[in-house]
Design an enzyme around this catalytic site. Structure first.
Site: not given
Length: 232
Positions: A132-133
């Site tokens: 996600a990051e």
């Protein structure tokens, strides 16, 4: 006297019964069907008016159907792997493959291996957070005009597990793009093996980033890999 006539008659009969030998001036004619080529012009005999035919080795056939699709998928996988190596080294180290790259959408996939798992042999939640990051940061970098970005906050919810051998699909899209901050939403699904598409959702994250930071002089080329692969 009668015996001499009989011998002469027998000799004449033998001469008439023997086939005539062809004369060099009059070679024998061959019955060639109308429209067919002489033997010297057929393939493999002298000069042919047709291009040569490439024959497949005995016992081998060109790949078709599922085998051909597997070959194409293999090429695509190799391309995605090299792309990920240039764009995000940590994701590449885990085996993640980045597919779509643009300021409005990023996608990719991960084959779950023991390297990605916690002790109970299911996908580690930290790996989902890293995906996600990583995707949100690349998207924000492009959407900001390749300014420097920095993560401020990440929250993630885990709904289901993914076991070793499962393939996880990921997609990141922007929720808010401002002058100084951006918010991105990242969803992860377990791939449906029957459709090769999204199956049960396993996690969802929201990433908030600063997106107006100056790029240091010694890092001006940091965005070049994204410029190379992005679809603007």
């Amino acid at each position: 006297m009668p015996l001499r006539l009989s011998l002469q008659s027998l000799r004449l009969d033998l001469i008439l019964a023997s086939p005539a030998s062809p004369s060099p001036q009059n070679p024998p004619k061959t019955n060639t069907p109308r429209g067919s080529l002489p033997v010297s012009q057929k393939r493999g005999h002298g000069t042919s008016p047709f291009p040569p035919t490439t024959l497949q080795p005995a016992g081998q056939r060109p790949p078709t159907g599922r085998a051909a699709r597997r070959g194409a998928m293999g090429d695509a996988t190799a391309s995605s792997s090299s792309k990920t190596a240039e764009l995000d080294a940590p994701l590449h180290a885990l085996g993640f493959e980045i597919e779509e790259v643009s300021p409005s959408r990023l996608t990719g996939r991960l084959l779950v291996t023991p390297t990605c798992c916690q002790p109970f042999k299911v996908l580690h939640g930290g790996v989902s957070a890293l995906i996600a990051e990583g995707l949100a940061s690349m998207g924000a970098h492009m959407a900001s005009g390749y300014r420097r970005v920095a993560g401020m906050q990440l929250s993630i919810s885990h709904f289901r597990s993914a076991a070793v051998g499962d393939t996880v699909l990921a997609r990141a899209v922007p929720v808010h793009i401002g002058r100084s901050t951006q918010v991105w939403e990242v969803k992860l699904w377990k791939m449906d093996t029957s459709t090769q598409g999204e199956g049960p959702q396993i996690a969802e994250a929201r990433v908030t980033l600063l997106s107006n930071l100056p790029v240091p002089d010694d890092m001006k080329s940091a965005g070049e890999p994204l410029r190379k692969y992005s679809k603007l």
